[in-house]
Design a protein around this motif. Structure first.
Motif, PDB file in Angstrom:
ATOM      1  N   ARG A   1       0.842  -1.211   0.000  1.00  0.00           N
ATOM      2  CA  ARG A   1       0.000   0.000   0.000  1.00  0.00           C
ATOM      3  C   ARG A   1       0.873   1.256   0.000  1.00  0.00           C
ATOM      4  NH1 ARG A   1      -5.318  -1.920   1.588  1.00  0.00           N
ATOM      5  NH2 ARG A   1      -5.054  -4.039   2.383  1.00  0.00           N
ATOM      6  N   ALA A   2       1.953   1.211   0.775  1.00  0.00           N
ATOM      7  CA  ALA A   2       2.860   2.361   0.843  1.00  0.00           C
ATOM      8  C   ALA A   2       3.525   2.604  -0.512  1.00  0.00           C
ATOM      9  CB  ALA A   2       3.920   2.132   1.920  1.00  0.00           C
ATOM     10  N   ALA A   3       3.911   1.521  -1.197  1.00  0.00           N
ATOM     11  CA  ALA A   3       4.545   1.651  -2.512  1.00  0.00           C
ATOM     12  C   ALA A   3       3.574   2.246  -3.523  1.00  0.00           C
ATOM     13  CB  ALA A   3       5.033   0.280  -2.990  1.00  0.00           C
ATOM     14  N   LEU A   4       2.320   1.818  -3.457  1.00  0.00           N
ATOM     15  CA  LEU A   4       1.303   2.341  -4.377  1.00  0.00           C
ATOM     16  C   LEU A   4       1.069   3.830  -4.131  1.00  0.00           C
ATOM     17  CD1 LEU A   4      -0.804   1.571  -6.582  1.00  0.00           C
ATOM     18  CD2 LEU A   4      -2.457   1.300  -4.705  1.00  0.00           C
ATOM     19  N   GLU A   5       0.989   4.216  -2.864  1.00  0.00           N
ATOM     20  CA  GLU A   5       0.757   5.621  -2.540  1.00  0.00           C
ATOM     21  C   GLU A   5       1.938   6.488  -2.968  1.00  0.00           C
ATOM     22  OE1 GLU A   5      -0.798   8.291   1.233  1.00  0.00           O
ATOM     23  OE2 GLU A   5       0.505   6.575   1.646  1.00  0.00           O
ATOM     24  N   GLU A   6       3.155   6.004  -2.755  1.00  0.00           N
ATOM     25  CA  GLU A   6       4.349   6.763  -3.133  1.00  0.00           C
ATOM     26  C   GLU A   6       4.416   6.960  -4.647  1.00  0.00           C
ATOM     27  OE1 GLU A   6       9.240   6.426  -2.868  1.00  0.00           O
ATOM     28  OE2 GLU A   6       7.977   5.151  -1.599  1.00  0.00           O
ATOM     29  N   LEU A   7       4.117   5.893  -5.389  1.00  0.00           N
ATOM     30  CA  LEU A   7       4.130   5.986  -6.845  1.00  0.00           C
ATOM     31  C   LEU A   7       3.053   6.959  -7.321  1.00  0.00           C
ATOM     32  CD1 LEU A   7       5.142   5.028  -9.610  1.00  0.00           C
ATOM     33  CD2 LEU A   7       3.518   3.126  -9.462  1.00  0.00           C
ATOM     34  N   HIS A   8       1.876   6.889  -6.730  1.00  0.00           N
ATOM     35  CA  HIS A   8       0.773   7.787  -7.090  1.00  0.00           C
ATOM     36  C   HIS A   8       1.167   9.253  -6.898  1.00  0.00           C
ATOM     37  CE1 HIS A   8      -3.061   9.754  -7.326  1.00  0.00           C
ATOM     38  NE2 HIS A   8      -3.110   9.990  -6.030  1.00  0.00           N
ATOM     39  N   GLN A   9       1.827   9.545  -5.797  1.00  0.00           N
ATOM     40  CA  GLN A   9       2.256  10.920  -5.531  1.00  0.00           C
ATOM     41  C   GLN A   9       3.266  11.398  -6.568  1.00  0.00           C
ATOM     42  OE1 GLN A   9       3.622  10.668  -1.464  1.00  0.00           O
ATOM     43  NE2 GLN A   9       1.557  10.846  -0.609  1.00  0.00           N
ATOM     44  N   SER A  10       4.193  10.537  -6.942  1.00  0.00           N
ATOM     45  CA  SER A  10       5.190  10.926  -7.946  1.00  0.00           C
ATOM     46  C   SER A  10       4.527  11.125  -9.308  1.00  0.00           C
ATOM     47  CB  SER A  10       6.295   9.870  -8.031  1.00  0.00           C
ATOM     48  OG  SER A  10       5.806   8.652  -8.569  1.00  0.00           O
TER      49      SER A  10
END
Length: 222
Positions: A113-122
């Motif tokens: 979930r953290a990886a998905l959120e980080e990618l979304h922000q970028s």
């Protein structure tokens, strides 16, 4: 799952076959190479200054994307791309992605979930800068994280197979800045639902996202 890696601003040189395939793909999507056009290996080798081996590999790539087909006694020709076919592909992909999203909301680990959120922000930053190529690459990674987050190997295989067929069309519609920004906004609803473990919300957001992408592609076809 490790955090997503940033898109390399200086990627390694691409294989000649991939470059040829991408060039032909763009011409097929644009209609420059119409349905039924013969893709002659020798003629293409001469055009791209290549041997027939990378050309043959490029044609295999196009066939895997359902943009070309081998016909007895005619060789490799450009496949017929109709609005009906694109509509069916997006409809099928919408249902598959909706299912992946529902399961991902329930099954993703905290690190996923953290990886998905980080990618979304970028990706939001990419959209704001108009970085189309970087966004397109990240978009593939975004949806792959959701496929993998469903933790179902059979569903993952089906989703990846459909993704390959739809990739040329999804790539073309993301070249428009407004569509790219809208895509990032739609991703926000998807990520929010997954982070909140809202399975029904994720399913609904992904289905709407694919519908929006389909509309953009069909509108570009006139």
């Amino acid at each position: 799952m490790p955090a997503p890696q940033p898109v390399d601003p200086c990627p390694p040189k691409r294989l000649q076959s991939a470059v040829i395939a991408d060039t032909l793909e763009a011409e097929i999507i644009a209609g420059t190479l119409p349905s039924g056009s013969k893709l002659d290996e020798q003629a293409l080798a001469n055009r791209f200054g290549a041997s027939r081996t990378p050309v043959r590999e490029a044609l295999q790539l196009l066939a895997s994307r359902s943009l070309a087909e081998r016909v007895p006694y005619r060789g490799v020709i450009v496949a017929q791309i109709t609005r009906e076919r694109i509509d069916m592909l997006f409809e099928t992909m919408g249902e598959i992605e909706a299912t992946c999203g529902r399961l991902a909301a329930e099954r993703m680990t905290m690190s996923e979930r953290a990886a998905l959120e980080e990618l979304h922000q970028s990706m939001g930053d990419m959209a704001a800068r108009g970085a189309h190529e970087a966004y397109e690459q990240a978009n593939t990674q975004f949806h792959t994280l959701i496929f993998e987050g469903a933790h179902n190997a059979e569903l993952l295989a089906v989703a990846n197979g459909l993704r390959l067929k739809l990739a040329p069309f999804r790539k073309s519609q993301l070249k428009a800045s407004e569509r790219m920004k809208r895509s990032a906004e739609e991703h926000d609803a998807i990520v929010t639902a997954i982070l909140e473990r809202n399975a029904k919300g994720a399913e609904k957001a992904l289905r709407r996202h694919l519908l929006s992408a389909a509309r953009a592609v069909l509108a570009s076809m006139g």
